[in-house]
Write a protein that holds these residues in place. Structure first.
Motif, PDB file in Angstrom:
ATOM      1  N   VAL A  45       2.492  -4.159   3.649  1.00 40.12           N
ATOM      2  CA  VAL A  45       3.684  -3.327   3.708  1.00 40.12           C
ATOM      3  C   VAL A  45       3.397  -1.985   3.048  1.00 40.12           C
ATOM      4  CG1 VAL A  45       6.119  -3.179   3.042  1.00 40.12           C
ATOM      5  CG2 VAL A  45       5.095  -5.410   3.505  1.00 40.12           C
ATOM      6  N   GLU A  46       3.751  -0.911   3.740  1.00 39.69           N
ATOM      7  CA  GLU A  46       3.645   0.412   3.129  1.00 39.69           C
ATOM      8  C   GLU A  46       4.912   0.663   2.319  1.00 39.69           C
ATOM      9  OE1 GLU A  46       2.066   4.605   4.666  1.00 39.69           O
ATOM     10  OE2 GLU A  46       4.027   4.105   5.518  1.00 39.69           O
ATOM     11  N   VAL A  47       4.709   1.127   1.096  1.00 42.04           N
ATOM     12  CA  VAL A  47       5.828   1.414   0.209  1.00 42.04           C
ATOM     13  C   VAL A  47       5.725   2.846  -0.306  1.00 42.04           C
ATOM     14  CG1 VAL A  47       6.113  -0.994  -0.493  1.00 42.04           C
ATOM     15  CG2 VAL A  47       4.613   0.499  -1.811  1.00 42.04           C
ATOM     16  N   ASN A  48       6.824   3.336  -0.800  1.00 44.18           N
ATOM     17  CA  ASN A  48       6.876   4.708  -1.282  1.00 44.18           C
ATOM     18  C   ASN A  48       6.128   4.906  -2.593  1.00 44.18           C
ATOM     19  OD1 ASN A  48       7.854   7.426  -1.159  1.00 44.18           O
ATOM     20  ND2 ASN A  48       9.356   6.887  -2.714  1.00 44.18           N
ATOM     21  N   ARG A  49       6.237   3.898  -3.477  1.00 41.65           N
ATOM     22  CA  ARG A  49       5.622   4.050  -4.791  1.00 41.65           C
ATOM     23  C   ARG A  49       5.314   2.679  -5.369  1.00 41.65           C
ATOM     24  NH1 ARG A  49       8.121   7.159  -9.956  1.00 41.65           N
ATOM     25  NH2 ARG A  49       6.163   7.455 -11.035  1.00 41.65           N
ATOM     26  N   LEU A  50       4.234   2.597  -6.159  1.00 36.28           N
ATOM     27  CA  LEU A  50       3.819   1.364  -6.825  1.00 36.28           C
ATOM     28  C   LEU A  50       3.693   1.623  -8.325  1.00 36.28           C
ATOM     29  CD1 LEU A  50       1.159   0.245  -4.211  1.00 36.28           C
ATOM     30  CD2 LEU A  50       3.238  -1.010  -4.818  1.00 36.28           C
ATOM     31  N   PRO A  51       3.668   0.546  -9.134  1.00 41.61           N
ATOM     32  CA  PRO A  51       3.536   0.737 -10.574  1.00 41.61           C
ATOM     33  C   PRO A  51       2.325   1.597 -10.940  1.00 41.61           C
ATOM     34  CG  PRO A  51       3.986  -1.558 -10.068  1.00 41.61           C
ATOM     35  CD  PRO A  51       3.738  -0.870  -8.761  1.00 41.61           C
ATOM     36  N   LYS A  52       2.524   2.471 -11.904  1.00 43.57           N
ATOM     37  CA  LYS A  52       1.471   3.373 -12.394  1.00 43.57           C
ATOM     38  C   LYS A  52       0.896   4.260 -11.284  1.00 43.57           C
ATOM     39  CE  LYS A  52       0.169   0.815 -16.504  1.00 43.57           C
ATOM     40  NZ  LYS A  52       0.455   1.810 -17.533  1.00 43.57           N
ATOM     41  N   ASP A  53       1.658   4.407 -10.193  1.00 44.08           N
ATOM     42  CA  ASP A  53       1.256   5.240  -9.050  1.00 44.08           C
ATOM     43  C   ASP A  53      -0.078   4.833  -8.439  1.00 44.08           C
ATOM     44  OD1 ASP A  53       3.556   6.886  -8.858  1.00 44.08           O
ATOM     45  OD2 ASP A  53       2.871   8.009 -10.608  1.00 44.08           O
ATOM     46  N   VAL A  54      -0.373   3.523  -8.451  1.00 42.71           N
ATOM     47  CA  VAL A  54      -1.590   3.032  -7.808  1.00 42.71           C
ATOM     48  C   VAL A  54      -1.428   3.090  -6.291  1.00 42.71           C
ATOM     49  CG1 VAL A  54      -2.184   1.557  -9.767  1.00 42.71           C
ATOM     50  CG2 VAL A  54      -0.850   0.606  -7.865  1.00 42.71           C
ATOM     51  N   ASN A  55      -2.526   2.839  -5.589  1.00 39.48           N
ATOM     52  CA  ASN A  55      -2.521   2.882  -4.135  1.00 39.48           C
ATOM     53  C   ASN A  55      -2.356   1.525  -3.482  1.00 39.48           C
ATOM     54  OD1 ASN A  55      -3.118   5.777  -3.727  1.00 39.48           O
ATOM     55  ND2 ASN A  55      -4.945   5.246  -4.892  1.00 39.48           N
ATOM     56  N   VAL A  56      -2.632   0.446  -4.240  1.00 38.32           N
ATOM     57  CA  VAL A  56      -2.568  -0.897  -3.670  1.00 38.32           C
ATOM     58  C   VAL A  56      -2.182  -1.907  -4.748  1.00 38.32           C
ATOM     59  CG1 VAL A  56      -5.065  -1.261  -3.972  1.00 38.32           C
ATOM     60  CG2 VAL A  56      -3.817  -2.608  -2.277  1.00 38.32           C
ATOM     61  N   GLU A  57      -1.368  -2.869  -4.350  1.00 37.46           N
ATOM     62  CA  GLU A  57      -0.997  -4.004  -5.201  1.00 37.46           C
ATOM     63  C   GLU A  57      -1.012  -5.248  -4.322  1.00 37.46           C
ATOM     64  OE1 GLU A  57       2.644  -5.628  -8.078  1.00 37.46           O
ATOM     65  OE2 GLU A  57       2.878  -3.726  -7.021  1.00 37.46           O
ATOM     66  N   ILE A  58      -1.565  -6.338  -4.842  1.00 37.18           N
ATOM     67  CA  ILE A  58      -1.678  -7.579  -4.054  1.00 37.18           C
ATOM     68  C   ILE A  58      -1.196  -8.745  -4.908  1.00 37.18           C
ATOM     69  CG2 ILE A  58      -3.204  -9.124  -2.763  1.00 37.18           C
ATOM     70  CD1 ILE A  58      -5.111  -6.730  -2.362  1.00 37.18           C
ATOM     71  N   SER A  59      -0.371  -9.600  -4.300  1.00 33.58           N
ATOM     72  CA  SER A  59       0.051 -10.856  -4.921  1.00 33.58           C
ATOM     73  C   SER A  59      -0.403 -11.992  -4.019  1.00 33.58           C
ATOM     74  CB  SER A  59       1.569 -10.897  -5.111  1.00 33.58           C
ATOM     75  OG  SER A  59       2.217 -10.884  -3.855  1.00 33.58           O
ATOM     76  N   CYS A  60      -0.393 -13.217  -4.555  1.00 43.22           N
ATOM     77  CA  CYS A  60      -0.790 -14.344  -3.731  1.00 43.22           C
ATOM     78  C   CYS A  60      -0.157 -15.642  -4.203  1.00 43.22           C
ATOM     79  CB  CYS A  60      -2.316 -14.489  -3.661  1.00 43.22           C
ATOM     80  SG  CYS A  60      -3.124 -15.008  -5.194  1.00 43.22           S
ATOM     81  N   VAL A  75       0.844  -1.197   0.000  1.00 41.78           N
ATOM     82  CA  VAL A  75       0.000   0.000   0.000  1.00 41.78           C
ATOM     83  C   VAL A  75       0.877   1.245   0.000  1.00 41.78           C
ATOM     84  CG1 VAL A  75      -1.926  -1.119   1.169  1.00 41.78           C
ATOM     85  CG2 VAL A  75      -0.233   0.077   2.518  1.00 41.78           C
ATOM     86  N   LYS A  76       0.366   2.271  -0.643  1.00 43.78           N
ATOM     87  CA  LYS A  76       1.099   3.535  -0.670  1.00 43.78           C
ATOM     88  C   LYS A  76       0.875   4.328   0.619  1.00 43.78           C
ATOM     89  CE  LYS A  76       0.236   6.362  -4.162  1.00 43.78           C
ATOM     90  NZ  LYS A  76       0.287   7.044  -5.457  1.00 43.78           N
ATOM     91  N   ASP A  77      -0.268   4.096   1.268  1.00 46.81           N
ATOM     92  CA  ASP A  77      -0.598   4.845   2.487  1.00 46.81           C
ATOM     93  C   ASP A  77      -1.314   3.906   3.463  1.00 46.81           C
ATOM     94  OD1 ASP A  77      -1.479   6.576   4.465  1.00 46.81           O
ATOM     95  OD2 ASP A  77      -2.487   7.951   3.089  1.00 46.81           O
ATOM     96  N   LEU A  78      -0.659   3.575   4.555  1.00 48.56           N
ATOM     97  CA  LEU A  78      -1.257   2.667   5.539  1.00 48.56           C
ATOM     98  C   LEU A  78      -2.500   3.243   6.192  1.00 48.56           C
ATOM     99  CD1 LEU A  78       1.553   0.700   7.406  1.00 48.56           C
ATOM    100  CD2 LEU A  78      -0.489  -0.205   6.323  1.00 48.56           C
TER     101      LEU A  78
END
Length: 127
Positions: free
Chosen positions: A107-122, A80-83
């Protein structure tokens, strides 16, 4: 080790040199998904709930392509970009799992692809 590449037309095409998922030894490793609408190729970012639902729908499409569902998921990672959005993301995420949700870290991160707010893997066990 033999493995099978899994790609669903109902999930967004990869935006880099990776597969949507790889099945190896009965374990499905699903790449991180963002809120790209697979039909339009556009980001879905009306609000954090809508964005998270699209991410989960993309994961679901890939799981289904492999003959699985959320019940087979054993591990997720949420970036997530913002917890401060954790509560809203967690509410949507939790609605896709039943009584026994998978292991997970957020995990809070500084930046994600395409400046999205959330990314999830499984990861899911199919065997």
């Amino acid at each position: 080790m033999p493995h099978t590449i899994i790609n669903s037309v109902y999930a967004p095409a990869p935006i880099g040199p990776y597969s949507q998922a790889v099945l190896a030894n009965g374990v499905l490793y699903v790449s991180g998904q963002i809120a790209l609408d697979p039909a339009s190729g556009q980001l879905v970012q009306d609000n954090i709930e809508t964005e998270t639902h699209q991410v989960m729908k993309n994961l679901q499409a890939i799981l289904q392509e492999a003959g699985a569902g959320f019940a087979q998921v054993v591990k997720c990672t949420i970036f997530v970009k913002d917890l401060n959005n954790f509560g809203a993301i967690n509410g949507v995420y939790g609605s896709y799992f039943g009584q026994n949700p998978p292991a997970r870290e957020t995990v809070e991160v500084n930046r994600l692809p395409k400046d999205v707010n959330v990314e999830i893997s499984c990861m899911a066990v199919l065997a």
